[in-house]
Motif scaffolding. Structure first.
Motif, mmCIF file in Angstrom:
data_model
loop_
_atom_site.group_PDB
_atom_site.id
_atom_site.type_symbol
_atom_site.label_atom_id
_atom_site.label_comp_id
_atom_site.label_asym_id
_atom_site.label_seq_id
_atom_site.Cartn_x
_atom_site.Cartn_y
_atom_site.Cartn_z
ATOM 1 N N GLU A 64 4.924 -32.918 16.791
ATOM 2 C CA GLU A 64 5.388 -32.043 15.763
ATOM 3 C C GLU A 64 5.373 -32.471 14.459
ATOM 4 O OE1 GLU A 64 9.016 -30.918 17.856
ATOM 5 O OE2 GLU A 64 8.000 -29.462 19.118
ATOM 6 N N ALA A 65 5.939 -33.771 14.171
ATOM 7 C CA ALA A 65 6.138 -34.238 12.847
ATOM 8 C C ALA A 65 4.739 -34.545 12.355
ATOM 9 C CB ALA A 65 7.158 -35.486 12.834
ATOM 10 N N LEU A 66 3.717 -35.085 13.087
ATOM 11 C CA LEU A 66 2.411 -35.350 12.497
ATOM 12 C C LEU A 66 1.785 -34.093 12.292
ATOM 13 C CD1 LEU A 66 1.205 -37.908 15.228
ATOM 14 C CD2 LEU A 66 1.828 -38.623 12.787
ATOM 15 N N ALA A 67 1.997 -33.013 13.350
ATOM 16 C CA ALA A 67 1.182 -31.786 12.986
ATOM 17 C C ALA A 67 1.875 -31.015 11.610
ATOM 18 C CB ALA A 67 1.427 -30.714 14.259
ATOM 19 N N ASP A 68 3.050 -31.020 11.394
ATOM 20 C CA ASP A 68 3.808 -30.673 10.408
ATOM 21 C C ASP A 68 3.262 -31.099 8.982
ATOM 22 O OD1 ASP A 68 5.369 -28.992 12.107
ATOM 23 O OD2 ASP A 68 7.406 -30.209 11.687
ATOM 24 N N GLN A 69 3.216 -32.224 8.979
ATOM 25 C CA GLN A 69 2.418 -32.977 7.774
ATOM 26 C C GLN A 69 0.936 -32.501 7.603
ATOM 27 O OE1 GLN A 69 4.029 -34.759 5.440
ATOM 28 N NE2 GLN A 69 2.308 -34.831 4.394
ATOM 29 N N PHE A 70 0.246 -32.743 8.654
ATOM 30 C CA PHE A 70 -1.040 -32.243 8.641
ATOM 31 C C PHE A 70 -1.285 -30.785 8.159
ATOM 32 C CE2 PHE A 70 -4.937 -31.164 11.521
ATOM 33 C CZ PHE A 70 -5.929 -31.768 10.822
ATOM 34 N N PHE A 71 -0.609 -29.925 8.477
ATOM 35 C CA PHE A 71 -0.728 -28.425 8.160
ATOM 36 C C PHE A 71 0.030 -28.240 6.891
ATOM 37 C CE2 PHE A 71 -1.236 -27.760 13.126
ATOM 38 C CZ PHE A 71 -2.441 -27.846 12.935
ATOM 39 N N LYS A 72 0.747 -29.051 6.194
ATOM 40 C CA LYS A 72 1.169 -28.856 4.993
ATOM 41 C C LYS A 72 -0.184 -28.430 4.088
ATOM 42 C CE LYS A 72 5.715 -31.033 5.083
ATOM 43 N NZ LYS A 72 6.132 -32.241 4.510
ATOM 44 N N GLY A 73 -1.082 -29.286 4.486
ATOM 45 C CA GLY A 73 -2.487 -29.215 3.346
ATOM 46 C C GLY A 73 -3.480 -28.138 4.063
ATOM 47 N N GLN A 74 -4.443 -27.960 2.766
ATOM 48 C CA GLN A 74 -5.247 -26.870 3.209
ATOM 49 C C GLN A 74 -6.431 -27.416 4.239
ATOM 50 O OE1 GLN A 74 -6.891 -26.327 -0.908
ATOM 51 N NE2 GLN A 74 -5.348 -24.907 -1.483
ATOM 52 N N VAL A 75 -6.756 -28.586 4.186
ATOM 53 C CA VAL A 75 -7.734 -29.014 5.231
ATOM 54 C C VAL A 75 -7.504 -28.924 6.617
ATOM 55 C CG1 VAL A 75 -8.991 -31.110 5.845
ATOM 56 C CG2 VAL A 75 -8.857 -30.549 3.611
ATOM 57 N N GLY A 76 -6.192 -29.312 6.785
ATOM 58 C CA GLY A 76 -5.530 -29.216 8.273
ATOM 59 C C GLY A 76 -5.606 -28.013 8.795
ATOM 60 N N ARG A 77 -4.980 -26.983 7.952
ATOM 61 C CA ARG A 77 -4.849 -25.477 8.395
ATOM 62 C C ARG A 77 -6.261 -24.951 8.535
ATOM 63 N NH1 ARG A 77 -0.140 -22.360 4.866
ATOM 64 N NH2 ARG A 77 1.409 -24.013 5.457
ATOM 65 N N ARG A 78 -7.227 -25.286 7.601
ATOM 66 C CA ARG A 78 -8.525 -24.653 7.857
ATOM 67 C C ARG A 78 -9.243 -25.206 9.067
ATOM 68 N NH1 ARG A 78 -13.578 -24.639 3.616
ATOM 69 N NH2 ARG A 78 -15.105 -23.779 5.156
ATOM 70 N N PHE A 79 -9.227 -26.484 9.271
ATOM 71 C CA PHE A 79 -9.738 -27.085 10.736
ATOM 72 C C PHE A 79 -9.023 -26.529 11.751
ATOM 73 C CE2 PHE A 79 -8.918 -29.616 13.989
ATOM 74 C CZ PHE A 79 -10.085 -30.210 14.647
ATOM 75 N N TRP A 80 -7.913 -26.318 11.806
ATOM 76 C CA TRP A 80 -7.175 -25.825 13.053
ATOM 77 C C TRP A 80 -7.554 -24.344 13.205
ATOM 78 C CZ3 TRP A 80 -5.822 -28.339 17.035
ATOM 79 C CH2 TRP A 80 -5.304 -27.770 18.100
ATOM 80 N N ALA A 81 -7.774 -23.596 12.150
ATOM 81 C CA ALA A 81 -8.274 -22.332 12.344
ATOM 82 C C ALA A 81 -9.386 -22.153 13.022
ATOM 83 C CB ALA A 81 -7.976 -21.427 10.918
ATOM 84 N N GLU A 82 -10.281 -23.103 12.493
ATOM 85 C CA GLU A 82 -11.752 -22.855 13.245
ATOM 86 C C GLU A 82 -11.800 -23.517 14.409
ATOM 87 O OE1 GLU A 82 -14.078 -24.947 10.212
ATOM 88 O OE2 GLU A 82 -13.925 -23.386 8.752
ATOM 89 N N ALA A 83 -10.976 -24.610 14.844
ATOM 90 C CA ALA A 83 -10.813 -25.287 16.027
ATOM 91 C C ALA A 83 -10.180 -24.864 17.034
ATOM 92 C CB ALA A 83 -10.578 -26.860 15.799
ATOM 93 N N ARG A 84 -8.926 -24.016 16.888
ATOM 94 C CA ARG A 84 -7.945 -23.784 17.817
ATOM 95 C C ARG A 84 -8.307 -23.258 18.988
ATOM 96 N NH1 ARG A 84 -4.901 -18.668 15.952
ATOM 97 N NH2 ARG A 84 -3.075 -19.496 17.213
ATOM 98 N N GLY A 85 -9.416 -22.056 18.918
ATOM 99 C CA GLY A 85 -9.927 -21.169 19.825
ATOM 100 C C GLY A 85 -10.737 -22.209 20.891
#
Length: 174
Positions: A64-85
């Motif tokens: 959770e801590a790693l993911a929280d840091q990752f999703f603070k940035g635009q790259v992490g959010r954009r990646f997961w938006a595309e990859a989550r499905g």
């Protein structure tokens, strides 16, 4: 473990040689080479977390801590938006589904909390030892070494867990 190492090597080759990226098929906004490389690298990061999760060396709070840091940035959010499905559809084990659910929950919380932090406005020029000839060779060896250390540690821990599981029930806990 060897399959994960091969996957990592294939992705690293594509990051190092942009012409190979198209071999992986289209990713959102595939015409943007910079994004394509970031997407592949972000995939390596999340896959590394998942490997640590699967060999039981990464706890849920640490993930959770790693993911929280990752999703603070635009790259992490954009990646997961595309990859989550696709990732959610591909998970076959209960443990893998739990990993993806934790990461997805942290993504949704980050999005609900507001916009991502902005990326740096301008790149800082590289000076000093980083700009010396041979930098790529040293960086490549360091990457291979780091991947080897992580995979070696994971193998040792997995071996310990297998050894522990092989003990007869009467000898456990003594």
């Amino acid at each position: 473990m060897a399959l994960r190492a091969l996957h990592t090597d294939l992705l690293k080759m594509a990051i190092d040689e942009p012409a190979l990226l198209e071999c992986w098929g289209p990713i959102e906004d595939a015409t943007n080479l910079e994004w394509f490389r970031k997407h592949v690298y972000a995939n390596l990061i999340v896959s590394h977390w998942q490997l640590m999760w699967e060999v039981d060396v990464l706890s849920a709070p640490h993930l959770e801590a790693l993911a929280d840091q990752f999703f603070k940035g635009q790259v992490g959010r954009r990646f997961w938006a595309e990859a989550r499905g696709p990732r959610r559809k591909a998970e076959t084990s209960r443990r893998a589904r739990r990993f993806t659910a934790i990461v997805d929950r942290r993504y949704l919380l980050a999005v609900a909390a507001g916009p991502a932090m902005n990326e740096p406005a301008a790149a800082v020029p590289i000076t000093g030892p980083e700009s010396l000839p041979g930098r790529e060779a040293v960086k490549g060896r360091a990457t291979v070494f780091a991947v080897g250390v992580v995979l070696g540690a994971a193998a040792v821990l997995a071996g310990r867990r297998r050894g522990r599981d092989a003990c007869p029930p009467a000898s456990r806990g003594r």
